[in-house]
Design a protein around this motif. Structure first.
Motif, short mmCIF file in Angstrom:
data_model
loop_
_atom_site.label_atom_id
_atom_site.label_comp_id
_atom_site.label_asym_id
_atom_site.label_seq_id
_atom_site.Cartn_x
_atom_site.Cartn_y
_atom_site.Cartn_z
N GLY A 1 0.83 -1.20 0.00
CA GLY A 1 0.00 0.00 0.00
C GLY A 1 0.87 1.25 0.00
N CYS A 2 0.59 2.18 -0.91
CA CYS A 2 1.45 3.35 -1.11
C CYS A 2 0.69 4.65 -0.87
CB CYS A 2 2.01 3.33 -2.53
SG CYS A 2 2.87 1.78 -2.92
N GLY A 3 1.45 5.72 -0.71
CA GLY A 3 0.88 7.00 -0.33
C GLY A 3 -0.16 7.53 -1.29
N ASN A 4 0.01 7.28 -2.58
CA ASN A 4 -0.95 7.80 -3.57
C ASN A 4 -2.23 6.97 -3.64
OD1 ASN A 4 1.13 5.95 -4.71
ND2 ASN A 4 -0.17 6.01 -6.53
N GLN A 5 -2.33 5.91 -2.84
CA GLN A 5 -3.51 5.06 -2.85
C GLN A 5 -4.48 5.36 -1.71
OE1 GLN A 5 -1.34 1.37 -2.71
NE2 GLN A 5 -1.14 1.24 -4.93
N PHE A 6 -4.11 6.31 -0.85
CA PHE A 6 -4.95 6.67 0.30
C PHE A 6 -5.14 8.18 0.34
CE2 PHE A 6 -2.53 2.86 1.51
CZ PHE A 6 -3.57 1.98 1.79
N GLU A 7 -6.27 8.61 0.87
CA GLU A 7 -6.51 10.04 1.03
C GLU A 7 -5.64 10.63 2.14
OE1 GLU A 7 -10.58 11.13 1.50
OE2 GLU A 7 -11.24 10.06 -0.29
N LYS A 8 -5.45 9.87 3.21
CA LYS A 8 -4.64 10.30 4.35
C LYS A 8 -3.37 9.45 4.40
CE LYS A 8 -7.96 12.99 6.02
NZ LYS A 8 -7.85 14.46 6.12
N HIS A 9 -2.34 10.01 5.02
CA HIS A 9 -1.06 9.32 5.12
C HIS A 9 -0.68 9.12 6.58
CE1 HIS A 9 -0.24 11.46 1.05
NE2 HIS A 9 -0.82 10.29 0.85
N LYS A 10 0.14 8.08 6.84
CA LYS A 10 0.68 7.92 8.19
C LYS A 10 1.37 9.22 8.61
CE LYS A 10 3.36 4.49 7.08
NZ LYS A 10 4.48 3.55 7.22
N PRO A 11 1.16 9.67 9.84
CA PRO A 11 0.65 8.93 11.00
C PRO A 11 -0.88 8.85 11.14
CG PRO A 11 1.32 11.11 11.68
CD PRO A 11 1.70 10.99 10.22
N HIS A 12 -1.63 9.35 10.17
CA HIS A 12 -3.08 9.14 10.21
C HIS A 12 -3.34 7.63 10.12
CE1 HIS A 12 -7.33 9.38 9.12
NE2 HIS A 12 -7.30 10.64 9.52
N PRO A 13 -4.34 7.12 10.84
CA PRO A 13 -4.58 5.67 10.85
C PRO A 13 -5.25 5.12 9.60
CG PRO A 13 -6.22 6.79 12.20
CD PRO A 13 -5.20 7.84 11.82
N GLU A 14 -5.72 5.99 8.69
CA GLU A 14 -6.49 5.49 7.55
C GLU A 14 -5.82 4.35 6.78
OE1 GLU A 14 -7.21 7.05 3.22
OE2 GLU A 14 -8.53 8.18 4.57
N PRO A 15 -4.53 4.46 6.39
CA PRO A 15 -3.93 3.36 5.63
C PRO A 15 -3.95 2.04 6.39
CG PRO A 15 -2.60 5.34 5.43
CD PRO A 15 -3.61 5.62 6.50
N LEU A 16 -3.71 2.08 7.69
CA LEU A 16 -3.73 0.86 8.49
C LEU A 16 -5.14 0.29 8.60
CD1 LEU A 16 -1.28 1.82 11.38
CD2 LEU A 16 -0.83 0.32 9.45
N LEU A 17 -6.10 1.15 8.82
CA LEU A 17 -7.49 0.70 8.95
C LEU A 17 -8.00 0.11 7.64
CD1 LEU A 17 -8.93 3.61 11.11
CD2 LEU A 17 -8.46 1.27 11.87
N LYS A 18 -7.70 0.76 6.54
CA LYS A 18 -8.17 0.26 5.24
C LYS A 18 -7.46 -1.04 4.86
CE LYS A 18 -10.05 4.41 3.08
NZ LYS A 18 -11.40 3.83 3.02
N THR A 19 -6.22 -1.19 5.28
CA THR A 19 -5.51 -2.43 4.99
C THR A 19 -6.07 -3.59 5.81
OG1 THR A 19 -3.52 -1.21 4.37
CG2 THR A 19 -3.24 -3.53 4.96
N ALA A 20 -6.38 -3.35 7.07
CA ALA A 20 -7.04 -4.39 7.88
C ALA A 20 -8.37 -4.78 7.25
CB ALA A 20 -7.24 -3.88 9.30
N GLU A 21 -9.12 -3.79 6.82
CA GLU A 21 -10.42 -4.04 6.18
C GLU A 21 -10.23 -4.86 4.90
OE1 GLU A 21 -14.11 -1.45 4.23
OE2 GLU A 21 -12.57 -0.44 5.43
N ARG A 22 -9.20 -4.55 4.15
CA ARG A 22 -8.92 -5.26 2.90
C ARG A 22 -8.74 -6.76 3.14
NH1 ARG A 22 -6.41 -3.52 -1.93
NH2 ARG A 22 -5.43 -5.22 -3.10
#
Length: 227
Positions: free
Chosen positions: A141-162
């Motif tokens: 999962g890369c930065g251009n694939q998410f609206e928010k970036h770490k340290p925001h939790p969105e990438p982690l949450l969406k990856t768990a959901e995936r």
């Protein structure tokens, strides 16, 4: 947080799997030289990594950790940096010791493995492929694939959901304050390494759930915690 056997292990990239600072510093210093500016140097750049390429370029143009707005010349400098870096993705960057050994051991034990980074996919996927890691991972999962970036939790949450996994059954492996903050906000457990690009002087100050010397030590840590 107790480290039980996770259903998903998510690795940070820069400073955790790969020491990418030498290539990032070379690319930034090449850009700065073209602009007639003083070089940043690899040690300074190590402290600037972790918030994406755009922020790295802003820091290079201002020598400030958190520059406000867009520095003068940023719009022209960013694509030039990206072009230079695209030609220098894996000229000086290397896996940290134990990375491939540890990932292969975890994969053999049936763990689902992912890498999450703020780096653009144009850089991330070729880098991991050249270093022989991409094929060992179930998801990148890369930065251009998410609206928010770490340290925001969105990438982690969406990856768990995936993966259809609850965040509390996931483990983040990282090296910096960004990784710890993201993991805590997402409800992941967090294991940190003593190397990498953290800002604090001592890895103990990251207050992770555990510290390991190498990713090769992670399978043994998980076995010990499960006992």
């Amino acid at each position: 947080m107790t480290l039980v056997r996770p259903e998903l292990i998510v690795f940070d990239l820069d400073g955790t799997l790969v020491d990418s600072a030498p290539d990032l510093a070379y690319s930034l210093d090449t850009l700065l030289a073209e602009l007639g500016r003083a070089p940043a140097g690899v040690e300074r750049v190590r402290g600037w990594i972790g918030n994406g390429v755009a922020m790295l370029v802003k820091r290079g143009l201002t020598f400030e950790m958190w520059p406000e707005g867009e520095p003068e010349g940023f719009a022209e400098a960013l694509p030039r940096f990206m072009a230079i870096y695209a030609d220098n993705l894996c000229e000086r960057s290397k896996l940290y010791p134990g990375v491939l050994e540890g990932i292969r051991a975890l994969k053999a034990e049936g763990y689902k493995l992912a890498c999450l980074t703020n780096k653009h996919s144009d850089f991330t996927e070729p880098l991991l492929e050249k270093l022989g890691v991409a094929q060992e991972l179930d998801y990148i999962g890369c930065g251009n694939q998410f609206e928010k970036h770490k340290p925001h939790p969105e990438p982690l949450l969406k990856t768990a959901e995936r993966f259809g996994v609850r965040p509390e059954h996931c483990l983040m492996v990282g090296d910096s304050e960004n990784d710890v903050e993201a993991a805590r906000a997402a409800g992941y457990a967090i294991v940190c390494l003593p190397y990498g690009y953290r800002r604090c002087a001592d890895a103990q100050d990251l207050k992770a759930d555990a510290l390991i010397d190498s990713i090769a030590d992670l399978p043994g840590l998980l076995v010990k915690q499960a006992a």
